[in-house]
Design a protein around this motif. Structure first.
Motif, PDB file in Angstrom:
ATOM      1  N   LEU A  32       0.827  -1.201   0.000  1.00  0.00           N
ATOM      2  CA  LEU A  32       0.000   0.000   0.000  1.00  0.00           C
ATOM      3  C   LEU A  32       0.862   1.251   0.000  1.00  0.00           C
ATOM      4  CD1 LEU A  32      -2.480  -0.936   2.880  1.00  0.00           C
ATOM      5  CD2 LEU A  32      -2.918  -1.138   0.445  1.00  0.00           C
ATOM      6  N   SER A  33       0.268   2.346  -0.408  1.00  0.00           N
ATOM      7  CA  SER A  33       0.909   3.648  -0.244  1.00  0.00           C
ATOM      8  C   SER A  33       0.568   4.113   1.167  1.00  0.00           C
ATOM      9  CB  SER A  33       0.364   4.638  -1.285  1.00  0.00           C
ATOM     10  OG  SER A  33       0.880   5.928  -1.033  1.00  0.00           O
ATOM     11  N   ILE A  34       1.437   3.788   2.114  1.00  0.00           N
ATOM     12  CA  ILE A  34       1.136   4.004   3.535  1.00  0.00           C
ATOM     13  C   ILE A  34       2.291   4.712   4.235  1.00  0.00           C
ATOM     14  CG2 ILE A  34       1.965   1.728   4.265  1.00  0.00           C
ATOM     15  CD1 ILE A  34      -0.484   1.687   6.212  1.00  0.00           C
ATOM     16  N   THR A  35       1.934   5.615   5.142  1.00  0.00           N
ATOM     17  CA  THR A  35       2.911   6.319   5.957  1.00  0.00           C
ATOM     18  C   THR A  35       2.606   6.042   7.420  1.00  0.00           C
ATOM     19  OG1 THR A  35       3.011   8.093   4.315  1.00  0.00           O
ATOM     20  CG2 THR A  35       3.953   8.564   6.474  1.00  0.00           C
ATOM     21  N   LEU A  36       3.626   5.684   8.161  1.00  0.00           N
ATOM     22  CA  LEU A  36       3.503   5.435   9.592  1.00  0.00           C
ATOM     23  C   LEU A  36       3.789   6.729  10.346  1.00  0.00           C
ATOM     24  CD1 LEU A  36       3.234   3.353  11.941  1.00  0.00           C
ATOM     25  CD2 LEU A  36       5.723   3.036  11.743  1.00  0.00           C
ATOM     26  N   PHE A  37       2.917   7.072  11.290  1.00  0.00           N
ATOM     27  CA  PHE A  37       3.093   8.265  12.107  1.00  0.00           C
ATOM     28  C   PHE A  37       3.230   7.865  13.567  1.00  0.00           C
ATOM     29  CE2 PHE A  37       1.142   9.917   8.331  1.00  0.00           C
ATOM     30  CZ  PHE A  37       1.710  11.171   8.173  1.00  0.00           C
TER      31      PHE A  37
END
Length: 196
Positions: A32-37
């Protein structure tokens, strides 16, 4: 679809929420196009560290109850997170912390943002389950309770935790463990992996 996966204390704490969020990210990051914050992610790829007040440090001086500390911890994180998300146009925000959900709900309405929200619920009801676009319930009784509260079944999914469940398997026979720890064979054993 551009997805934000947020856990305010990821990098500071290592409770169930932080562990679940990190394992979920590690499982889907290549698909996925995912960003962890989180708060302190130490140069991890596809991750953003944002500042917040730690709920068990400075906030304890100002407020006496941990619940209030946790609320202000999430509020301080939301002050960094919501502008970042608005600026970078995320489509989906996945979260597990209830106050963060409230901040996302109000920011979406007030600022007319377009993101959808997915709440992995670990024991909350009422408005906290009405406000997200979709709710993941991790136990069957919680799923049934949420549906019974009037939320459309189309907006709720029963899906337990357990991305890396193999880590909980043991290779030692139960009888050997009972003998090793002096636990009688006729006694029921209850284990808790939560902070009590």
């Amino acid at each position: 679809m551009k997805t934000a996966l947020v856990c305010t204390n990821l990098g500071y704490g290592w409770r169930g929420l932080e562990r679940f969020t990190l394992e979920l990210f590690e499982t889907v990051q290549n698909e996925l196009s995912i960003t962890l914050f989180g708060s302190r992610l130490n140069g991890r790829a596809n991750a953003v560290s944002l500042p917040c007040l730690k709920y068990d440090k400075l906030l304890r001086v100002f407020k006496g109850r941990t619940r209030d500390n946790y609320y202000f911890n999430q509020l301080s994180y939301a002050c960094s997170f919501i502008p970042y998300v608005a600026l970078h146009s995320y489509d989906l925000i996945h979260y597990s912390e209830p106050a963060m959900g409230n901040f996302l709900f109000h920011a979406k309405r007030t600022l007319r943002l377009k993101y959808k929200t997915l709440f992995t619920n670990w024991g909350f009801y009422g408005d906290l389950c009405l406000r997200p676009d979709h709710v993941q319930e991790i136990t069957l009784p919680a799923y049934e309770k949420t549906i019974a509260s009037g939320i459309s079944p189309k907006r709720v999914t029963f899906l337990p935790y357990g991305l890396k469940a193999e880590g909980f398997r043991i290779s030692v026979e139960q009888d050997i463990l009972r003998e090793q720890y002096n636990i009688p064979k006729d006694k029921v054993v209850i284990l808790s992996v939560a902070a009590l």
